[in-house]
Design a protein around this motif. Structure first.
Motif, mmCIF file in Angstrom:
data_model
loop_
_atom_site.group_PDB
_atom_site.id
_atom_site.type_symbol
_atom_site.label_atom_id
_atom_site.label_comp_id
_atom_site.label_asym_id
_atom_site.label_seq_id
_atom_site.Cartn_x
_atom_site.Cartn_y
_atom_site.Cartn_z
ATOM 1 N N ASN A 1 4.218 -4.483 -6.981
ATOM 2 C CA ASN A 1 3.963 -3.949 -5.647
ATOM 3 C C ASN A 1 3.882 -5.072 -4.626
ATOM 4 O O ASN A 1 3.931 -6.252 -4.986
ATOM 5 C CB ASN A 1 2.677 -3.106 -5.635
ATOM 6 N N VAL B 1 4.919 0.692 -0.781
ATOM 7 C CA VAL B 1 4.069 -0.190 -1.580
ATOM 8 C C VAL B 1 4.759 -0.679 -2.853
ATOM 9 O O VAL B 1 4.389 -1.702 -3.419
ATOM 10 C CB VAL B 1 2.729 0.494 -1.939
ATOM 11 N N GLY C 1 -2.501 2.696 -3.657
ATOM 12 C CA GLY C 1 -2.284 3.957 -2.959
ATOM 13 C C GLY C 1 -2.933 5.140 -3.645
ATOM 14 O O GLY C 1 -3.370 5.054 -4.796
ATOM 15 N N ASN D 1 -1.273 7.388 3.769
ATOM 16 C CA ASN D 1 -1.769 6.080 3.347
ATOM 17 C C ASN D 1 -0.882 5.418 2.288
ATOM 18 O O ASN D 1 -1.362 4.727 1.385
ATOM 19 C CB ASN D 1 -3.210 6.175 2.824
ATOM 20 N N TYR D 2 0.438 5.624 2.395
ATOM 21 C CA TYR D 2 1.381 4.936 1.522
ATOM 22 C C TYR D 2 2.212 3.907 2.310
ATOM 23 O O TYR D 2 3.325 3.591 1.930
ATOM 24 C CB TYR D 2 2.350 5.931 0.880
#
Length: 258
Positions: A96, A153, A200, A255-256
């Motif tokens: 990531n 991410v 995430g 929220n990614y």
């Protein structure tokens, strides 16, 4: 979609991972032979002992799938010794962009592509000749719901799983007429160390055991695409259908964004 006789000899790569280990357990029964590959020798030994107590015959190989020549050589040898009914191409890793969004390390990206894409293709290449010679066999390629639309991410992981999805779909068209069944497995979030390490939110999280049972059922029915869970499957599919501008903003709200 058509049903076939239950597989008796099942080969699983990445058997020491969450989904791989759970799959080994659900296929471990009297009369079945499990051929399990993994990098963790201790975990592989534990899994072997458990599967043998359930009545299965177990063969193991401690091997790093990044070593493509070794992987291919081992698979070809196994296919000469055993008639492998089902191959589950499951070995995989993730990386990531980091908690501060600095980006993926190039070394990690190279390793990921080696494992998730090249080793998967090498596995198929090695087992295909024996299956084609007898006009029978089944290969399940483990992709991911992340193949539908890239997550900020985990860009390389998403790219690798999209490659496996497309590869599997292409194989279906090529090999289906020869009697070889190809299935693309697209899990959502499944409990494992790899899932834990992924940043995430993780909505609709399934246990590895639940995922394995679902995959086994889908393979028995020869579903061309085995994707789950339904709400997340529908959502990620819509991300691919919508305009990318909209999908990116939806992921940011969830929220990614990295």
């Amino acid at each position: 979609m058509s049903k076939s006789n239950p597989p008796r000899t099942i080969l699983i790569t990445g058997a020491t991972g969450g989904i791989g280990g759970a799959l080994a357990k659900v296929y471990a029964e009297p009369g079945n032979t499990l051929i399990l590959q993994g990098r963790n020798a201790a975990r592989l030994a534990e899994l072997t002992a458990l599967c043998e107590t359930q009545g299965a015959r177990v063969l193991t190989q401690v091997l790093d799938v990044c070593k493509l020549d070794e992987l291919s050589g081992w698979l070809k040898e196994i296919c000469q010794l055993e008639k492998v009914d089902l191959v589950i191409v499951n070995a995989g890793v993730n990386t990531n962009i980091g908690p501060e969004g600095k980006g993926e390390r190039w070394e990690d990206v190279q390793n990921l592509i080696q494992v998730n894409v090249l080793a998967a293709m090498a596995t198929v290449d090695a087992v295909l000749p024996s299956m084609r010679s007898c006009g029978d066999g089944q290969i399940a390629l483990v992709s991911s719901l992340a193949a539908y639309f890239g997550l900020a991410v985990t860009p390389s992981y998403c790219a690798s799983k999209a490659a496996i999805k497309a590869y599997g779909e292409a194989l279906q068209g090529w090999l289906g007429p020869e009697g070889i069944r190809i299935n693309v497995v697209m899990p959502g979030y499944v409990e494992s160390q790899m899932c834990t390490d992924m940043p995430g939110p993780k909505p609709f999280l399934w246990s590895a055991e639940k995922a394995a049972r679902y995959i086994k059922c889908g393979l028995a029915r020869n579903q061309s695409r085995i994707s789950f869970p339904f709400p997340l499957n529908l959502g990620t599919w819509f991300l691919a259908v919508l305009h990318p501008w909209i999908s990116v903003r939806i992921l940011r709200l969830l929220n990614y964004s990295g």
